[in-house]
Design a protein around this motif. Structure first.
Motif, PDB file in Angstrom:
ATOM      1  N   ILE A 193       0.872  -1.178   0.000  1.00 55.78           N
ATOM      2  CA  ILE A 193       0.000   0.000   0.000  1.00 55.78           C
ATOM      3  C   ILE A 193       0.905   1.222   0.000  1.00 55.78           C
ATOM      4  O   ILE A 193       1.808   1.353   0.834  1.00 55.78           O
ATOM      5  CB  ILE A 193      -0.941  -0.015   1.213  1.00 55.78           C
ATOM      6  CG1 ILE A 193      -1.927  -1.179   1.062  1.00 55.78           C
ATOM      7  CG2 ILE A 193      -1.688   1.306   1.335  1.00 55.78           C
ATOM      8  CD1 ILE A 193      -2.763  -1.448   2.272  1.00 55.78           C
ATOM      9  N   GLN A 194       0.649   2.091  -0.975  1.00 50.51           N
ATOM     10  CA  GLN A 194       1.540   3.240  -1.128  1.00 50.51           C
ATOM     11  C   GLN A 194       1.093   4.401  -0.266  1.00 50.51           C
ATOM     12  O   GLN A 194      -0.071   4.502   0.106  1.00 50.51           O
ATOM     13  CB  GLN A 194       1.547   3.677  -2.594  1.00 50.51           C
ATOM     14  CG  GLN A 194       2.265   2.677  -3.466  1.00 50.51           C
ATOM     15  CD  GLN A 194       2.315   3.130  -4.901  1.00 50.51           C
ATOM     16  OE1 GLN A 194       1.507   3.963  -5.332  1.00 50.51           O
ATOM     17  NE2 GLN A 194       3.253   2.601  -5.642  1.00 50.51           N
ATOM     18  N   LYS A 195       2.046   5.270   0.019  1.00 49.57           N
ATOM     19  CA  LYS A 195       1.732   6.482   0.776  1.00 49.57           C
ATOM     20  C   LYS A 195       0.679   7.294   0.034  1.00 49.57           C
ATOM     21  O   LYS A 195       0.802   7.508  -1.168  1.00 49.57           O
ATOM     22  CB  LYS A 195       2.990   7.317   0.972  1.00 49.57           C
ATOM     23  CG  LYS A 195       3.801   6.809   2.139  1.00 49.57           C
ATOM     24  CD  LYS A 195       4.946   7.728   2.503  1.00 49.57           C
ATOM     25  CE  LYS A 195       5.706   7.089   3.658  1.00 49.57           C
ATOM     26  NZ  LYS A 195       7.113   7.426   3.671  1.00 49.57           N
ATOM     27  N   GLY A 196      -0.341   7.726   0.761  1.00 51.02           N
ATOM     28  CA  GLY A 196      -1.361   8.574   0.159  1.00 51.02           C
ATOM     29  C   GLY A 196      -2.448   7.836  -0.580  1.00 51.02           C
ATOM     30  O   GLY A 196      -3.368   8.446  -1.107  1.00 51.02           O
ATOM     31  N   GLU A 197      -2.383   6.519  -0.592  1.00 50.31           N
ATOM     32  CA  GLU A 197      -3.409   5.752  -1.286  1.00 50.31           C
ATOM     33  C   GLU A 197      -4.668   5.609  -0.442  1.00 50.31           C
ATOM     34  O   GLU A 197      -4.614   5.683   0.787  1.00 50.31           O
ATOM     35  CB  GLU A 197      -2.871   4.339  -1.582  1.00 50.31           C
ATOM     36  CG  GLU A 197      -2.856   3.992  -3.049  1.00 50.31           C
ATOM     37  CD  GLU A 197      -2.536   2.518  -3.269  1.00 50.31           C
ATOM     38  OE1 GLU A 197      -3.121   1.951  -4.192  1.00 50.31           O
ATOM     39  OE2 GLU A 197      -1.712   1.948  -2.535  1.00 50.31           O
ATOM     40  N   ARG A 203      -7.693  13.072   0.807  1.00 47.14           N
ATOM     41  CA  ARG A 203      -7.477  14.027  -0.282  1.00 47.14           C
ATOM     42  C   ARG A 203      -6.758  15.283   0.184  1.00 47.14           C
ATOM     43  O   ARG A 203      -5.933  15.829  -0.522  1.00 47.14           O
ATOM     44  CB  ARG A 203      -8.831  14.440  -0.892  1.00 47.14           C
ATOM     45  CG  ARG A 203      -9.707  13.295  -1.328  1.00 47.14           C
ATOM     46  CD  ARG A 203      -9.381  12.793  -2.740  1.00 47.14           C
ATOM     47  NE  ARG A 203      -9.478  11.336  -2.831  1.00 47.14           N
ATOM     48  CZ  ARG A 203     -10.587  10.672  -3.169  1.00 47.14           C
ATOM     49  NH1 ARG A 203     -11.687  11.319  -3.478  1.00 47.14           N
ATOM     50  NH2 ARG A 203     -10.574   9.354  -3.206  1.00 47.14           N
ATOM     51  N   GLU A 204      -7.117  15.758   1.400  1.00 45.69           N
ATOM     52  CA  GLU A 204      -6.558  17.039   1.820  1.00 45.69           C
ATOM     53  C   GLU A 204      -5.289  16.907   2.646  1.00 45.69           C
ATOM     54  O   GLU A 204      -4.400  17.742   2.567  1.00 45.69           O
ATOM     55  CB  GLU A 204      -7.612  17.842   2.600  1.00 45.69           C
ATOM     56  CG  GLU A 204      -8.603  18.523   1.662  1.00 45.69           C
ATOM     57  CD  GLU A 204      -9.962  18.742   2.317  1.00 45.69           C
ATOM     58  OE1 GLU A 204      -9.969  19.038   3.530  1.00 45.69           O
ATOM     59  OE2 GLU A 204     -10.983  18.603   1.621  1.00 45.69           O
ATOM     60  N   GLU A 212     -11.370  19.653  15.114  1.00 53.00           N
ATOM     61  CA  GLU A 212     -11.847  20.532  14.061  1.00 53.00           C
ATOM     62  C   GLU A 212     -11.842  19.812  12.713  1.00 53.00           C
ATOM     63  O   GLU A 212     -12.785  19.948  11.928  1.00 53.00           O
ATOM     64  CB  GLU A 212     -10.972  21.782  14.005  1.00 53.00           C
ATOM     65  CG  GLU A 212     -11.699  22.924  13.319  1.00 53.00           C
ATOM     66  CD  GLU A 212     -10.851  24.158  13.255  1.00 53.00           C
ATOM     67  OE1 GLU A 212     -10.168  24.453  14.253  1.00 53.00           O
ATOM     68  OE2 GLU A 212     -10.872  24.799  12.200  1.00 53.00           O
ATOM     69  N   THR A 213     -10.806  19.039  12.477  1.00 55.60           N
ATOM     70  CA  THR A 213     -10.710  18.307  11.214  1.00 55.60           C
ATOM     71  C   THR A 213     -11.908  17.382  11.001  1.00 55.60           C
ATOM     72  O   THR A 213     -12.411  17.265   9.895  1.00 55.60           O
ATOM     73  CB  THR A 213      -9.414  17.473  11.171  1.00 55.60           C
ATOM     74  OG1 THR A 213      -8.335  18.334  11.498  1.00 55.60           O
ATOM     75  CG2 THR A 213      -9.186  16.873   9.809  1.00 55.60           C
ATOM     76  N   THR A 245     -15.421  12.062   6.011  1.00 57.25           N
ATOM     77  CA  THR A 245     -14.256  12.409   6.820  1.00 57.25           C
ATOM     78  C   THR A 245     -13.019  11.658   6.324  1.00 57.25           C
ATOM     79  O   THR A 245     -11.954  12.258   6.132  1.00 57.25           O
ATOM     80  CB  THR A 245     -14.505  12.054   8.299  1.00 57.25           C
ATOM     81  OG1 THR A 245     -15.723  12.665   8.710  1.00 57.25           O
ATOM     82  CG2 THR A 245     -13.381  12.550   9.182  1.00 57.25           C
ATOM     83  N   ALA A 246     -13.179  10.354   6.105  1.00 54.11           N
ATOM     84  CA  ALA A 246     -12.037   9.557   5.637  1.00 54.11           C
ATOM     85  C   ALA A 246     -11.531  10.068   4.297  1.00 54.11           C
ATOM     86  O   ALA A 246     -10.323  10.205   4.081  1.00 54.11           O
ATOM     87  CB  ALA A 246     -12.435   8.086   5.528  1.00 54.11           C
ATOM     88  N   LEU A 247     -12.480  10.392   3.408  1.00 55.76           N
ATOM     89  CA  LEU A 247     -12.093  10.893   2.086  1.00 55.76           C
ATOM     90  C   LEU A 247     -11.320  12.196   2.197  1.00 55.76           C
ATOM     91  O   LEU A 247     -10.302  12.383   1.533  1.00 55.76           O
ATOM     92  CB  LEU A 247     -13.344  11.114   1.229  1.00 55.76           C
ATOM     93  CG  LEU A 247     -13.830   9.924   0.421  1.00 55.76           C
ATOM     94  CD1 LEU A 247     -15.156  10.258  -0.238  1.00 55.76           C
ATOM     95  CD2 LEU A 247     -12.802   9.537  -0.635  1.00 55.76           C
TER      96      LEU A 247
END
Lengths: 289, 289, 270
Positions: free
Chosen positions: A28-32, A187-188, A125-126, A181-183
């Motif tokens: 599993i790659q970073k950011g995937e 993404r951010e 907050e996130t 939230t997970a998305l």
């Protein structure tokens, strides 16, 4: 891009009985954003627990950002890097108020009080739970509790979050809030997400879908590819997203649709050009029955 | 069709008197006909779970009456236990109520409480176990079963009382796609073979559309709308205003209909939706998009 | 019915009472109890009662809640009061059959009722204004000298705080299981004692199973969040000796002075 998690020939069995996982190789790659599917007992949760050094592989290796989970001295470093969120929202909140719960991991790690305050506030907050910081957990809805659990993990500033069926016990509203939230974390903030789920529509949002069956990886690829194999997914005791199922039915009725329709947007995009055409343009229709 | 259950203007408030407590059920009147298959929908906290607990006398309405077979269940001398054998209620996550050493004994708990003969109890246990496909593990401990199996055994515990009205609160929550399907199929079988009235609380609009004939929408403790599946799902806009959705396939049809008025969007399952789209396509002579 | 229990029901607020150091608050409650029982004059007891009323006022906790927390102990108070009323010898006031109520007995009964009531309301005030976590932290700090004697102080405190956290969940769960078994024809509230005990099995077994499952899952969740015992732990809410604490200490010392003074100056009533 480098791998945040890699499974190398991993074998695992609970107390020597039948193997729960069988020769797993997975990167599993970073950011995937990876979704893991499989019927109950297919080894999904075992996979999740191996990532976090809760379970250790019987043979083979699990590497988290290059660290071997077998190395006990690295356990806490690994758990800081990979946070876990579980299915039952009630049984993972330790403290009696939301903010104290979010702080729990930081307290364990000995983070200094003012720094802790800052990280707790930013994590809340996130996930959009700031206004509930002093609530008692039993006054929150299931979806809110799961977001608190995510915040509790987020406060550790992990690189990866593993969510083990986080939406199974939630209503549609709570489910949407947790998935959104997970998305957005993915993404951010670029956090790697591993989402274990039973909901095909949630998996359709991922970058990649891994399907487990009988402790082996049965499928591994982008959702468009995995869900295009309608019969294969049914055989594995799973389904496909609604739009993919509709596409399958339409193809059976002789309508040629492009491959890889898995979301309602795909379906509307594929069908609207010919459905939305005015009847007088009919003569220019491309295909034939 | 005669009414087997009737609610007359019932209201119920938890902790009445404490400032800020709102009625969970607020002036609900309903008539449940013999042999109906009804879905109750509403988001969490809408009062639907409170409402169904009135039907077997677990909660006593602070206002209004509940009638079973035309008799007020809170009238003096009315046998509430007998009512509970006639109106079976399966709670959410019913597997958490299993307690006996064997599956057989657990299923027999209800019938034993009914003071039936040994023979009759035996017949009913076998019958109910057959219904849920638990025949082969009657002698195992219920705690050794998988999640889906436990759920079905727990449902069998209520079926064994052979209730004329079967009420289930989210019978498929938390199960994988196969388990979900199995749970709904067994409910449907019970409905069809025994002619029993079934009331299912569900969050899954797909399941509602597939199995129920009538839908009751509860919002803020009141009946928001009540009608056949098409009658209720026709009001997509209003449903989404109160935080509910319509089947995903129907919302795809509605989006397509925007540019194609002749498309029949009153389809709630995949097959009929595919038929509707195919019909328009055929008329247009288009096969390829 | 089960929902009426208010233990561990922290009510969020920002009054000076809320802001006080929890460990100090715990010491104060103990000190207040000592004060209550050492006051032996009318003036002293009235002062102590008035003190608790003022503190309640400052804390902003609605009076209704105190009444609620006192409800379960009413029978205890009445019972002890009645016993004392009849059995303390002294100048007879009324004689019913062979039992005599003396003036001293009556007086003692009234004072005792006040003492018990104040004791309970003071300790409920502590739980109303202190979150369970703060409270267990306070206990942990208070007992921390015992760590040197190899007492598992942190572990005990952690267990207590988790128990408190799960009380509402378990109460809700009990309610649900009871309803579910009632739906299967279990009769939980009728019959003889032996039958009643037997009838509890269908409630207790699932409750224990579920408590163990919860414990399991919680332990896992804690481990995932790097829990490794009390060593090196820090706190979100670090306690500092603030001006509120100083003021509180001063007030309590004054109260002690007042009680001692009244004890010396006036005639003891008990």
């Amino acid at each position: 891009m480098s791998n945040i998690i890699s499974f190398k020939n991993v074998l695992f069995s609970y107390n020597g009985e039948q193997e729960a996982l069988h020769d797993i190789n997975l990167n599993i790659q970073k950011g995937e954003f990876v979704a893991v599917l499989g019927y109950n007992g297919s080894g999904k949760s075992t996979l999740a627990k191996l990532i976090n050094a809760i379970l250790l592989p019987g043979s083979g290796k699990v590497l988290v950002d290059g660290m071997d989970t077998n190395d006990e001295s690295l356990t806490f470093e690994i758990r800081k890097k990979v946070g876990m969120v579980f299915q039952n929202p009630d049984n993972q909140i330790v403290a009696s108020t939301v903010e104290e719960d979010v702080a729990f991991a930081l307290e364990n790690l000995g983070v200094e009080s003012s720094e802790m305050r800052r990280r707790v506030d930013s994590a809340l907050e996130t996930v959009g739970m700031s206004e509930y910081c002093n609530y008692a957990p039993h006054r929150l809805s299931g979806g809110q509790k799961q977001r608190v659990a995510i915040a509790g993990v987020l406060a550790m500033s992990p690189q990866c979050i593993v969510l083990d069926e986080p939406t199974a016990m939630l209503d549609p509203r709570g489910r949407k809030a947790v998935i959104d939230t997970a998305l957005s974390l993915n993404r951010e903030k670029g956090i790697t997400i591993v989402l274990i789920t039973h909901f095909m529509d949630e998996a359709a949002l991922a970058d990649r879908v891994v399907v487990l069956s009988g402790g082996r990886i049965a499928k591994n690829g982008p959702p468009r590819e995995v869900f295009s194999d309608y019969d294969g997914m049914k055989q594995l005791g799973l389904g496909v997203p609604v739009a993919a199922e509709l596409a399958q039915e339409l193809r059976a009725r002789g309508i040629n649709l492009p491959r890889g329709i898995i979301t309602p947007d795909d379906m509307v995009e594929a069908l609207s050009p010919c459905l939305w055409r005015k009847p007088d343009e009919r003569s220019s229709a491309g295909g034939e029955y | 069709m005669s009414a087997v259950l009737r609610a007359e203007n019932i209201s119920y408030t938890y902790n009445p008197g404490i400032p800020g407590s709102k009625p969970a059920v607020d002036g609900v009147s309903l008539e449940i006909g013999e042999g109906e298959f009804i879905a109750v929908i509403g988001h969490t906290g809408s009062g639907k779970s409170t409402l169904i607990q009135h039907f077997n006398g677990l909660l006593r309405p602070q206002k209004g009456r509940v009638l079973f077979d035309g008799q007020d269940i809170w009238a003096k001398g009315y046998d509430l236990r007998a009512l509970r054998f006639g109106v079976g209620l399966v709670f959410q996550y019913p597997e958490y109520q299993l307690f006996e050493e064997t599956v057989y004994k657990d299923i027999a708990f209800g019938p034993t409480n009914m003071s039936l003969s040994e023979q009759e109890i035996h017949r009913r246990v076998l019958d109910a176990a057959g219904f849920v496909g638990a025949g082969q593990y009657l002698d195992s401990s219920p705690f050794e079963l998988s999640g889906g199996e436990k759920r079905r055994v727990a449902i069998a515990g209520v079926l064994a009382m052979e209730p004329r009205v079967l009420i289930l609160d989210e019978p498929a929550a938390g199960l994988d796609p196969r388990g979900k399907k199995a749970a709904f199929e067994l409910i449907k079988n019970y409905h069809e073979s025994k002619g029993a009235t079934v009331i299912v609380v569900s969050h899954s609009m797909e399941d509602v559309a597939e199995y129920a004939k009538r839908v009751i929408v509860i919002n803020r403790g009141q009946v928001f709308c009540d009608g056949s599946v098409p009658e209720v799902f026709k009001r997509a806009r209003e449903l989404s205003d109160i935080g509910l959705s319509i089947p995903a396939v129907t919302s795809i049809l509605l989006r397509l209909k925007e540019g194609c008025p002749e498309l029949n969007a009153s389809c709630y399952d995949i097959t009929s939706a595919a038929d509707a789209i195919a019909a328009v396509m055929k008329e247009r002579g288009a096969a390829l998009c | 019915m089960l929902k009426d229990i208010t233990i561990g029901q922290y009510i969020y607020g920002s009054s000076p009472i809320h802001r006080m150091d929890p460990m100090l608050k715990l010491i104060f409650v103990i000190a207040y109890v000592v004060l209550l029982f050492s006051a032996s004059t009318t003036a002293g007891i009235v002062g102590a009662v008035a003190f608790s009323l003022i503190i309640y006022k400052i804390s902003g906790i609605p009076i209704k809640l105190i009444a609620k927390s006192l409800k379960p102990i009413v029978p205890v108070v009445v019972f002890t009061a009645v016993i004392n009323m009849f059995f303390i010898p002294g100048d007879p006031l009324i004689t019913i059959w062979k039992l005599t109520i003396s003036r001293q007995g009556l007086f003692y009964a009234v004072i005792l009722s006040f003492r018990i009531t104040c004791l309970i309301s003071a300790s409920s005030l502590l739980t109303y204004t202190t979150s369970p976590i703060q409270l267990t932290d306070a206990i942990e700090r208070l007992l921390s000298p015992l760590k040197k004697l190899k007492m598992p102080v942190h572990e005990l405190a952690m267990m207590m705080s988790i128990a408190l956290r799960f009380i509402p969940s378990l109460i809700e769960e009990t309610d649900k299981i009871m309803s579910a078994q009632k739906s299967r024809g279990a009769s939980l509230d009728s019959g003889k004692l032996r039958e009643k005990v037997k009838a509890l099995v269908p409630v207790l077994v699932p409750l224990f199973v579920s408590a163990f499952r919860r414990a399991d899952e919680l332990a896992l969740a804690m481990e995932c969040r790097c829990y490794r015992g009390g060593e090196g732990r820090t706190r979100l809410h670090e306690s500092h000796f603030s001006s509120v604490d100083a003021f509180g200490t001063a007030v309590l010392v004054l109260m002690f002075g007042y009680v001692i003074a009244t004890n010396c100056l006036f005639e003891a009533v008990i």
